[in-house]
Design an enzyme around this catalytic site. Structure first.
Site, PDB file in Angstrom:
ATOM      1  N   CYS A 207      33.926  36.580  36.113  1.00  0.00           N
ATOM      2  CA  CYS A 207      33.469  36.833  37.483  1.00  0.00           C
ATOM      3  C   CYS A 207      32.713  38.167  37.534  1.00  0.00           C
ATOM      4  O   CYS A 207      33.330  39.230  37.437  1.00  0.00           O
ATOM      5  CB  CYS A 207      34.695  36.865  38.393  1.00  0.00           C
TER       6      CYS A 207
ATOM      7  N   PRO B  73      31.330  40.031  40.015  1.00  0.00           N
ATOM      8  CA  PRO B  73      31.795  41.054  40.963  1.00  0.00           C
ATOM      9  C   PRO B  73      33.137  41.678  40.540  1.00  0.00           C
ATOM     10  O   PRO B  73      33.354  42.867  40.748  1.00  0.00           O
ATOM     11  CB  PRO B  73      31.944  40.301  42.279  1.00  0.00           C
ATOM     12  N   CYS B  74      33.998  40.866  39.928  1.00  0.00           N
ATOM     13  CA  CYS B  74      35.279  41.384  39.447  1.00  0.00           C
ATOM     14  C   CYS B  74      35.039  42.455  38.388  1.00  0.00           C
ATOM     15  O   CYS B  74      35.645  43.534  38.409  1.00  0.00           O
ATOM     16  CB  CYS B  74      36.122  40.267  38.828  1.00  0.00           C
ATOM     17  N   ARG B  75      34.168  42.142  37.452  1.00  0.00           N
ATOM     18  CA  ARG B  75      33.848  43.064  36.358  1.00  0.00           C
ATOM     19  C   ARG B  75      33.240  44.358  36.896  1.00  0.00           C
ATOM     20  O   ARG B  75      33.509  45.435  36.375  1.00  0.00           O
ATOM     21  CB  ARG B  75      32.899  42.398  35.375  1.00  0.00           C
TER      22      ARG B  75
END
Length: 177
Positions: free
Chosen positions: A76, A78-80
């Protein structure tokens, strides 16, 4: 059949939380909705999850701590993007009682281990499952991040990408109490 189901889950995640997060437009409305969601999930739910070394953690493992709990996955974007901010926040506030917990929704544990090592993640990473996602009110998209005060009250919920500054503002509110 399993591959089709996984594909559908990925499509849903991509078009919900993992599409880049909240835009600035309408942020006041989304902030109200987030705080209402945080009120619905008023207490830290019970959970039992393992870390990458197989050690078991429960909600009791973090008693009397301010928690930033992030549901995420290595695939993901945005998660990273949020992870360096979480690393910084943990460095800055761990001595004041902050615990950062990344609950990974990855299926490939080897990939997760490699990612954690490469990114030098300094906070607790737990291996999530459907049960814990449901216990947290049903994670609809990732990243989804909660802030929990020292008494176990969920005081903030963010669905989608947010800045380190936004999380820091919320953390400081509860660390200073």
């Amino acid at each position: 059949m399993k591959k089709i189901l996984i594909g559908l889950v990925l499509v849903v995640l991509i078009f919900t939380g993992c599409s880049g997060g909240n835009s600035q437009k309408g942020s006041e409305t989304s902030e109200k909705a987030e705080n209402q969601s945080a009120q619905k999930l008023s207490k830290l739910p019970s959970f039992e999850l393992k870390d990458l070394d197989g050690e078991i953690y429960t909600e009791e493992s973090f008693k009397n701590k301010v928690l930033l709990i992030d549901f995420w996955a290595t695939w993901c974007p945005p998660c990273r993007k949020e992870i360096p901010g979480f690393i910084n926040l943990y460095k800055k506030y761990k001595d004041k009682g902050l615990e950062v917990i990344g609950i990974s929704l990855d299926e490939d544990i080897n990939k997760l281990e490699s990612f954690v090592e490469e990114e030098q993640i300094n906070y607790t990473v737990l291996i999530g499952n459907k049960e814990v996602a449901q216990a947290f009110g049903g994670i609809q998209g990732i990243p989804t991040t909660f802030i929990v005060d020292r008494d176990g009250n969920v005081v903030f919920k963010q669905v989608g990408l947010a800045s380190e500054k936004k999380f820091e503002q919320q953390i400081k509110k509860v660390l200073d109490k």
